[in-house]
Write a protein that holds these residues in place. Structure first.
Motif, PDB file in Angstrom:
ATOM      1  N   TRP A  71       0.864  -1.174   0.000  1.00  0.00           N
ATOM      2  CA  TRP A  71       0.000   0.000   0.000  1.00  0.00           C
ATOM      3  C   TRP A  71       0.899   1.223   0.000  1.00  0.00           C
ATOM      4  O   TRP A  71       1.977   1.212   0.594  1.00  0.00           O
ATOM      5  CB  TRP A  71      -0.891  -0.014   1.251  1.00  0.00           C
ATOM      6  N   GLY A  72       0.468   2.273  -0.651  1.00  0.00           N
ATOM      7  CA  GLY A  72       1.227   3.509  -0.635  1.00  0.00           C
ATOM      8  C   GLY A  72       0.323   4.713  -0.771  1.00  0.00           C
ATOM      9  O   GLY A  72      -0.687   4.673  -1.479  1.00  0.00           O
ATOM     10  N   ARG A  73       0.669   5.782  -0.076  1.00  0.00           N
ATOM     11  CA  ARG A  73      -0.029   7.066  -0.204  1.00  0.00           C
ATOM     12  C   ARG A  73       1.015   8.100  -0.581  1.00  0.00           C
ATOM     13  O   ARG A  73       1.944   8.360   0.173  1.00  0.00           O
ATOM     14  CB  ARG A  73      -0.740   7.418   1.102  1.00  0.00           C
ATOM     15  N   PHE A  74       0.863   8.658  -1.787  1.00  0.00           N
ATOM     16  CA  PHE A  74       1.859   9.568  -2.331  1.00  0.00           C
ATOM     17  C   PHE A  74       1.229  10.933  -2.595  1.00  0.00           C
ATOM     18  O   PHE A  74       0.255  11.039  -3.348  1.00  0.00           O
ATOM     19  CB  PHE A  74       2.438   9.004  -3.630  1.00  0.00           C
ATOM     20  N   PRO A  75       1.747  11.998  -1.951  1.00  0.00           N
ATOM     21  CA  PRO A  75       1.224  13.335  -2.227  1.00  0.00           C
ATOM     22  C   PRO A  75       1.555  13.750  -3.657  1.00  0.00           C
ATOM     23  O   PRO A  75       2.657  13.511  -4.148  1.00  0.00           O
ATOM     24  CB  PRO A  75       1.945  14.211  -1.193  1.00  0.00           C
ATOM     25  N   ARG A 121       0.668  16.963  -6.869  1.00  0.00           N
ATOM     26  CA  ARG A 121       0.427  18.403  -6.993  1.00  0.00           C
ATOM     27  C   ARG A 121      -1.025  18.772  -6.702  1.00  0.00           C
ATOM     28  O   ARG A 121      -1.309  19.801  -6.092  1.00  0.00           O
ATOM     29  CB  ARG A 121       0.804  18.877  -8.394  1.00  0.00           C
ATOM     30  N   ASP A 122      -1.954  17.913  -7.130  1.00  0.00           N
ATOM     31  CA  ASP A 122      -3.373  18.252  -6.996  1.00  0.00           C
ATOM     32  C   ASP A 122      -4.108  17.373  -5.991  1.00  0.00           C
ATOM     33  O   ASP A 122      -5.328  17.228  -6.053  1.00  0.00           O
ATOM     34  CB  ASP A 122      -4.069  18.162  -8.358  1.00  0.00           C
ATOM     35  N   GLY A 123      -3.370  16.761  -5.049  1.00  0.00           N
ATOM     36  CA  GLY A 123      -4.026  15.920  -4.048  1.00  0.00           C
ATOM     37  C   GLY A 123      -3.134  14.776  -3.605  1.00  0.00           C
ATOM     38  O   GLY A 123      -2.019  14.990  -3.134  1.00  0.00           O
ATOM     39  N   ALA A 124      -3.628  13.554  -3.763  1.00  0.00           N
ATOM     40  CA  ALA A 124      -2.860  12.378  -3.356  1.00  0.00           C
ATOM     41  C   ALA A 124      -3.204  11.207  -4.261  1.00  0.00           C
ATOM     42  O   ALA A 124      -4.302  11.128  -4.825  1.00  0.00           O
ATOM     43  CB  ALA A 124      -3.158  12.015  -1.900  1.00  0.00           C
ATOM     44  N   LEU A 125      -2.251  10.305  -4.390  1.00  0.00           N
ATOM     45  CA  LEU A 125      -2.455   9.067  -5.130  1.00  0.00           C
ATOM     46  C   LEU A 125      -2.245   7.916  -4.158  1.00  0.00           C
ATOM     47  O   LEU A 125      -1.191   7.818  -3.523  1.00  0.00           O
ATOM     48  CB  LEU A 125      -1.474   8.963  -6.298  1.00  0.00           C
ATOM     49  N   CYS A 126      -3.251   7.072  -4.009  1.00  0.00           N
ATOM     50  CA  CYS A 126      -3.167   5.895  -3.138  1.00  0.00           C
ATOM     51  C   CYS A 126      -3.093   4.651  -4.005  1.00  0.00           C
ATOM     52  O   CYS A 126      -3.875   4.499  -4.951  1.00  0.00           O
ATOM     53  CB  CYS A 126      -4.372   5.817  -2.204  1.00  0.00           C
ATOM     54  N   ILE A 127      -2.180   3.775  -3.662  1.00  0.00           N
ATOM     55  CA  ILE A 127      -1.943   2.568  -4.448  1.00  0.00           C
ATOM     56  C   ILE A 127      -2.111   1.354  -3.539  1.00  0.00           C
ATOM     57  O   ILE A 127      -1.521   1.283  -2.467  1.00  0.00           O
ATOM     58  CB  ILE A 127      -0.539   2.588  -5.076  1.00  0.00           C
ATOM     59  N   TYR A 128      -2.937   0.418  -3.966  1.00  0.00           N
ATOM     60  CA  TYR A 128      -3.188  -0.820  -3.222  1.00  0.00           C
ATOM     61  C   TYR A 128      -2.983  -1.979  -4.188  1.00  0.00           C
ATOM     62  O   TYR A 128      -3.742  -2.150  -5.139  1.00  0.00           O
ATOM     63  CB  TYR A 128      -4.640  -0.841  -2.722  1.00  0.00           C
ATOM     64  N   ASP A 129      -1.954  -2.758  -3.969  1.00  0.00           N
ATOM     65  CA  ASP A 129      -1.680  -3.933  -4.790  1.00  0.00           C
ATOM     66  C   ASP A 129      -1.604  -5.149  -3.885  1.00  0.00           C
ATOM     67  O   ASP A 129      -1.019  -5.091  -2.802  1.00  0.00           O
ATOM     68  CB  ASP A 129      -0.361  -3.773  -5.540  1.00  0.00           C
ATOM     69  N   ALA A 130      -2.179  -6.262  -4.324  1.00  0.00           N
ATOM     70  CA  ALA A 130      -2.199  -7.451  -3.473  1.00  0.00           C
ATOM     71  C   ALA A 130      -2.226  -8.711  -4.316  1.00  0.00           C
ATOM     72  O   ALA A 130      -2.733  -8.722  -5.439  1.00  0.00           O
ATOM     73  CB  ALA A 130      -3.410  -7.421  -2.542  1.00  0.00           C
ATOM     74  N   THR A 131      -1.674  -9.766  -3.728  1.00  0.00           N
ATOM     75  CA  THR A 131      -1.809 -11.116  -4.277  1.00  0.00           C
ATOM     76  C   THR A 131      -2.697 -11.906  -3.330  1.00  0.00           C
ATOM     77  O   THR A 131      -2.354 -12.078  -2.150  1.00  0.00           O
ATOM     78  CB  THR A 131      -0.440 -11.799  -4.408  1.00  0.00           C
ATOM     79  N   ARG A 132      -3.852 -12.325  -3.823  1.00  0.00           N
ATOM     80  CA  ARG A 132      -4.791 -13.086  -2.997  1.00  0.00           C
ATOM     81  C   ARG A 132      -4.399 -14.554  -2.979  1.00  0.00           C
ATOM     82  O   ARG A 132      -3.705 -15.054  -3.874  1.00  0.00           O
ATOM     83  CB  ARG A 132      -6.211 -12.914  -3.523  1.00  0.00           C
ATOM     84  N   ARG A 133      -4.889 -15.278  -1.987  1.00  0.00           N
ATOM     85  CA  ARG A 133      -4.529 -16.690  -1.835  1.00  0.00           C
ATOM     86  C   ARG A 133      -5.116 -17.561  -2.934  1.00  0.00           C
ATOM     87  O   ARG A 133      -4.606 -18.650  -3.210  1.00  0.00           O
ATOM     88  CB  ARG A 133      -4.979 -17.209  -0.461  1.00  0.00           C
ATOM     89  N   ASP A 134      -6.184 -17.078  -3.595  1.00  0.00           N
ATOM     90  CA  ASP A 134      -6.752 -17.856  -4.695  1.00  0.00           C
ATOM     91  C   ASP A 134      -6.014 -17.640  -6.010  1.00  0.00           C
ATOM     92  O   ASP A 134      -6.400 -18.158  -7.058  1.00  0.00           O
ATOM     93  CB  ASP A 134      -8.236 -17.528  -4.864  1.00  0.00           C
TER      94      ASP A 134
END
Length: 280
Positions: free
Chosen positions: A154-158, A160-173
């Motif tokens: 997970w990442g939250r990156f400021p 110029r016009d707000g923020a970018l949140c990134i959620y990457d995951a590998t599920r067990r299936d």
């Protein structure tokens, strides 16, 4: 700082069979640099008190005023630095979103980015007194994380016009979550296309780490914040769609977290306190 009902990283909650989340709650505080402390006391049901705008766990509390989230902290550091951690954090959102994101197809895990852009004021006993930008989000789940995921970042990156949140995951299936969400200054949320996942240096405990980065850019750690055998939190510098940014990054290896031998190690850092009486 994280508030838990059903403390997902508590060995005591796991050993209990996860039947009663309200009997395993805590307010976790981690500070960095000189005088750094880590607190994660697993408390029983008598220590939990909550209302529409207040969440209390033993001597610490979070209160929403309608404009600010005020967090009063009165905790003890985990071994070996068993000393008081006291003070106040005030978070003032620039805007509050209504976004809700399902992290699994059946919505057993939900992410709520309440305020990805906010101002924060910190005044804690170990000399941590500062102001800057912060964020406020929450996760909700009806199953254990390690039952549904092998790995996530997970990442939250400021920006110029707000923020970018990134959620990457590998599920067990075997399926994957690849999510990038842009939040502007007014709280509008939209899913966007971000550069591909890019691996960078492993943590001190050799936890695998990756985030998004433009082609030819290698993300790099700017500050190590928290390091555990299954978890890494750090400040990471990267470039996203042409914009250089440094944000908070987390990597969580749930394959490691599932290992039974890890739980007794965690119990040293996560003490259990069953009883509590609130003053009148």
């Amino acid at each position: 700082m994280i508030g838990f009902i059903g403390s997902v990283f508590s060995p005591w909650y796991r050993w209990s069979g996860r039947r009663d989340p309200e009997n395993h709650c805590c307010i976790n505080v981690a500070t960095y640099g000189p005088g750094s402390r880590f607190t994660m006391t697993d408390r029983g049901r008598p220590a939990l008190r909550r209302s529409a705008d207040t969440f209390e766990v033993g001597p610490s509390r979070m209160h929403w005023t309608g404009r600010q989230l005020v967090i009063d902290i009165d905790e003890w550091g985990a071994p070996p630095m068993v000393t008081p951690v006291r003070g106040q954090i005030i978070l003032t959102p620039q805007a509050v979103t209504s976004a809700e994101v399902a992290l699994t197809p059946d919505a057993a895990h939900i992410w709520r980015p309440f305020a990805p852009t906010a101002h924060i004021s910190v005044n804690l006993t170990q000399g941590h007194v500062w102001e800057g930008h912060g964020y406020f989000d929450a996760n909700f789940g009806s199953r254990a994380l390690e039952d549904d995921f092998d790995f996530w970042t997970w990442g939250r990156f400021p920006m110029r016009d707000g923020a970018l949140c990134i959620y990457d995951a590998t599920r067990r299936d075997g399926s994957s979550l690849d999510l990038a969400v842009a939040i502007d200054a007014g709280g509008a949320v939209r899913e966007v296309t971000a550069p591909p996942r890019t691996r960078f240096a492993r943590s001190l405990w050799q936890v695998r780490r990756e985030t998004r980065a433009d082609a030819g850019v290698m993300p790099r750690q700017r500050l190590n914040m928290l390091d555990a055998p299954f978890y890494s939190r750090s400040l990471v510098e990267t470039r996203l769609n042409g914009e250089a940014t440094t944000g908070v990054h987390e990597a969580l290896d749930l394959t490691r977290f599932r290992q039974p031998l890890l739980k007794p190690m965690l119990a040293v850092r996560v003490p259990r306190r069953r009883g509590w009486t609130f003053p009148d």
